[in-house]
Design an enzyme around this catalytic site. Structure first.
Site, PDB file in Angstrom:
ATOM      1  N   PRO A  50      -4.428   0.894  15.028  1.00  0.00           N
ATOM      2  CG  PRO A  50      -6.197   2.319  15.624  1.00  0.00           C
ATOM      3  CD  PRO A  50      -4.725   2.060  15.866  1.00  0.00           C
ATOM      4  NE  ARG A  54      -9.788  -5.781   9.000  1.00  0.00           N
ATOM      5  CZ  ARG A  54      -9.366  -6.495   7.940  1.00  0.00           C
ATOM      6  NH1 ARG A  54     -10.060  -6.496   6.831  1.00  0.00           N
ATOM      7  NH2 ARG A  54      -8.279  -7.232   8.024  1.00  0.00           N
ATOM      8  CB  CYS A  80      -8.401 -13.166 -18.141  1.00  0.00           C
ATOM      9  SG  CYS A  80      -9.122 -12.048 -19.327  1.00  0.00           S
ATOM     10  CD  GLU A  81      -5.888 -14.898 -12.499  1.00  0.00           C
ATOM     11  OE1 GLU A  81      -6.081 -15.986 -11.938  1.00  0.00           O
ATOM     12  OE2 GLU A  81      -4.771 -14.483 -12.819  1.00  0.00           O
TER      13      GLU A  81
HETATM   14  N1  LLP Z   1       0.028  -3.182  13.148  1.00  0.00           N
HETATM   15  C1  LLP Z   1       0.696  -4.144  12.491  1.00  0.00           C
HETATM   16  C2  LLP Z   1       2.059  -4.458  12.908  1.00  0.00           C
HETATM   17  C3  LLP Z   1       0.080  -4.827  11.429  1.00  0.00           C
HETATM   18  O1  LLP Z   1       0.735  -5.793  10.797  1.00  0.00           O
HETATM   19  C4  LLP Z   1      -1.249  -4.497  11.045  1.00  0.00           C
HETATM   20  C5  LLP Z   1      -1.912  -5.180   9.932  1.00  0.00           C
HETATM   21  C6  LLP Z   1      -1.893  -3.462  11.753  1.00  0.00           C
HETATM   22  C7  LLP Z   1      -1.232  -2.841  12.809  1.00  0.00           C
HETATM   23  C8  LLP Z   1      -3.289  -3.021  11.435  1.00  0.00           C
HETATM   24  O2  LLP Z   1      -4.214  -4.051  11.624  1.00  0.00           O
HETATM   25  P1  LLP Z   1      -5.771  -3.739  11.462  1.00  0.00           P
HETATM   26  O3  LLP Z   1      -6.174  -2.806  12.577  1.00  0.00           O
HETATM   27  O4  LLP Z   1      -5.986  -3.115  10.140  1.00  0.00           O
HETATM   28  O5  LLP Z   1      -6.413  -5.078  11.548  1.00  0.00           O
HETATM   29  N2  LLP Z   1      -4.880  -7.299   3.902  1.00  0.00           N
HETATM   30  C9  LLP Z   1      -5.577  -7.964   4.981  1.00  0.00           C
HETATM   31  C10 LLP Z   1      -5.190  -7.385   6.330  1.00  0.00           C
HETATM   32  C11 LLP Z   1      -3.708  -7.460   6.599  1.00  0.00           C
HETATM   33  C12 LLP Z   1      -3.324  -6.845   7.936  1.00  0.00           C
HETATM   34  C13 LLP Z   1      -1.847  -6.745   8.061  1.00  0.00           C
HETATM   35  N3  LLP Z   1      -1.373  -6.108   9.247  1.00  0.00           N
HETATM   36  C14 LLP Z   1      -7.063  -7.863   4.740  1.00  0.00           C
HETATM   37  O6  LLP Z   1      -7.480  -7.296   3.734  1.00  0.00           O
HETATM   38  O7  LLP Z   1      -7.851  -8.412   5.505  1.00  0.00           O
END
Ligand code: LLP
Length: 428
Positions: free
Chosen positions: A285, A287, A355-356
């Protein structure tokens, strides 16, 4: 007077109309450290972690924080001290974990494009597992490990082909994504892995996407993964662990993701029903551990009325908070000092100085603001600082970690000198 905490943010409350995190008034830290400023609550991180720990109570399980969500050393240290492992996706992330005191044996290395250099670095550090994403990567990893007279522990990321019903840029478990190996090919690729001398097959993994707020895709993905566990073990390849990735969503804007422990109660029931209760479980996890533990404080520079739109121009921008520009993401925006109930609200687009036209932080927000007022952009603990850039030669913000009434500076504000240090003029 203390008002209830903000939705999804139990550690952020208004006390006497001032936004407070734990025992710290955010207006005070903004005055002391300037804006834009990221502020994280240690208690909020640990309570998010506790939901997973409750879910896994009594099980052989390893929580590997997906550090791409927020890779600042002070944040990693909180999770390392709490006993977490880490999910990394680069040699740089590996160096950060080690610098923050993480245990190498609890590190898993994900990602579709690991280089030979990164593989050697991770093997030398003694990481727990490589989550391999293609057949070609298996061959290269075996060769690199053999050259070091080692056997690399591997898990293969399988693609369960379920739709996580999230933003297309953050869906990863569908057939057409670049991630993982197809469900149909998994058994053959496991057999290939088991035949390679430089590898030791230890597990299976999947990750279907991010900001998932619905339980169904998780349950479907678990069924698909367990089908493969049965097939792979049936072919004589034992698996020590099942790694179910990350992806659990948070409440940004009336989102109602399941609690981690409630979700895992349902997933564990599926695992147990197939007789796999003794397998080690791993999760990744990101986020859900840090997203709602952080805010970005910003100051209103100007208000600019227009014929069709009013703009509230603040000192944070898309380089600090890239998610709205990249994914049309919503972050709540609230005042640090609550205006009186009779203060007139105006509908603004809250925008930064970059500037976007894409440099917006919130659209159509009703706010009673004047230049000099300060705002908190909520849910900014995940995928903000770790995705921040220097666009427009803006220095990256400072970061604070709040622990009760203590305030720790965990990252100094980046200066222009920091930014141009690696550059040089052409001589002559
Ligand atoms: N494991 C793998 C292999 C991943 O690719 C990711 C996230 C995670 C775990 C963690 O996922 P989470 O629990 O955080 O959802 N920048 C984007 C999110 C990109 C997530 C990429 N991979 C945003 O700001 O929403």
């Amino acid at each position: 007077m203390t008002r209830p905490s903000l939705p999804g943010h139990p550690h952020f409350i208004y006390r006497d109309d001032e936004l407070v995190v734990e025992n710290v008034r955010l207006r005070d830290v903004a005055a002391a450290h300037g804006t834009p400023l990221f502020v994280y609550s240690k208690a909020a991180m640990l309570s998010a972690l506790a939901a997973y720990q409750r879910g896994f109570a009594g099980r052989h399980a390893q929580i590997c924080y997906a550090m791409k969500a927020n890779s600042s050393l002070g944040v990693l240290q909180v999770f390392a001290r709490a006993g977490c492992g880490f999910d990394i996706v680069s040699g740089g992330e590996l160096s950060r974990v080690l610098a923050a005191g993480g245990e190498p044996g609890k590190i898993i290395f994900s990602g579709v494009g690991k280089t030979r250099t990164e593989m050697r670095q991770a093997l030398a550090a003694g990481i727990g597992c490589f989550n391999v994403e293609s057949e070609a990567e298996l061959d290269v990893l075996s060769e690199v490990a053999l050259a070091l007279k080692l056997r690399a522990p591997v898990s293969i990321r399988v693609n369960p082909n379920v739709d996580p019903k999230t933003h297309p840029y953050i869906s990863t478990g569908l057939k057409d994504n670049k991630f993982g190996v197809a469900h149909e090919d998994a058994l053959r690729i496991y057999q290939h892995a088991a035949s390679l001398k430089g590898l030791r097959v230890v597990g299976i993994d999947c990750h279907i996407g991010s900001q998932i707020t619905d339980t169904t895709p998780y349950l479907d993905a678990m069924d698909r993964v367990l089908d493969l566990v049965a097939a792979i073990e049936g072919a004589g390849i034992p698996l020590e662990h099942i790694d179910f990735g990350g992806g659990l969503g948070i409440n940004y804007n009336n989102d109602t993701p399941p609690e981690a422990d409630a979700l895992w109660q349902q997933l564990l029931a599926k695992i147990d029903a197939r007789g796999y209760q003794n397998k080690k479980l791993m999760i990744e996890p990101g986020r859900s551990l840090v997203g709602n533990a952080g805010v970005c404080l910003t100051e209103v520079l100007y208000v600019k009325p227009g014929e069709h739109k009013n703009f509230c121009i603040v000192d944070a921008a898309m380089n600090d908070l890239p998610r709205p520009a990249m994914y049309q993401a919503f972050h709540a925006i609230v005042p640090l000092s609550k205006p009186g109930d009779d203060a007139a609200k105006v509908t603004y687009d809250v925008v930064g100085p970059v500037c976007e036209s894409g440099d917006w932080i919130g659209r159509d927000r009703a706010l009673a603001v004047a230049p000099g007022d300060q705002l908190a952009v909520m849910s900014a603990g995940a995928y903000c600082m770790s995705m921040a850039s220097n666009y427009n030669t803006r220095g990256r913000a400072a970061e604070l970690l709040v622990d009760g009434d203590k305030v720790h500076l965990i990252r100094q504000r980046e200066t222009v000198d920091d930014q141009i240090r690696q550059e040089q003029l052409v001589a002559g």
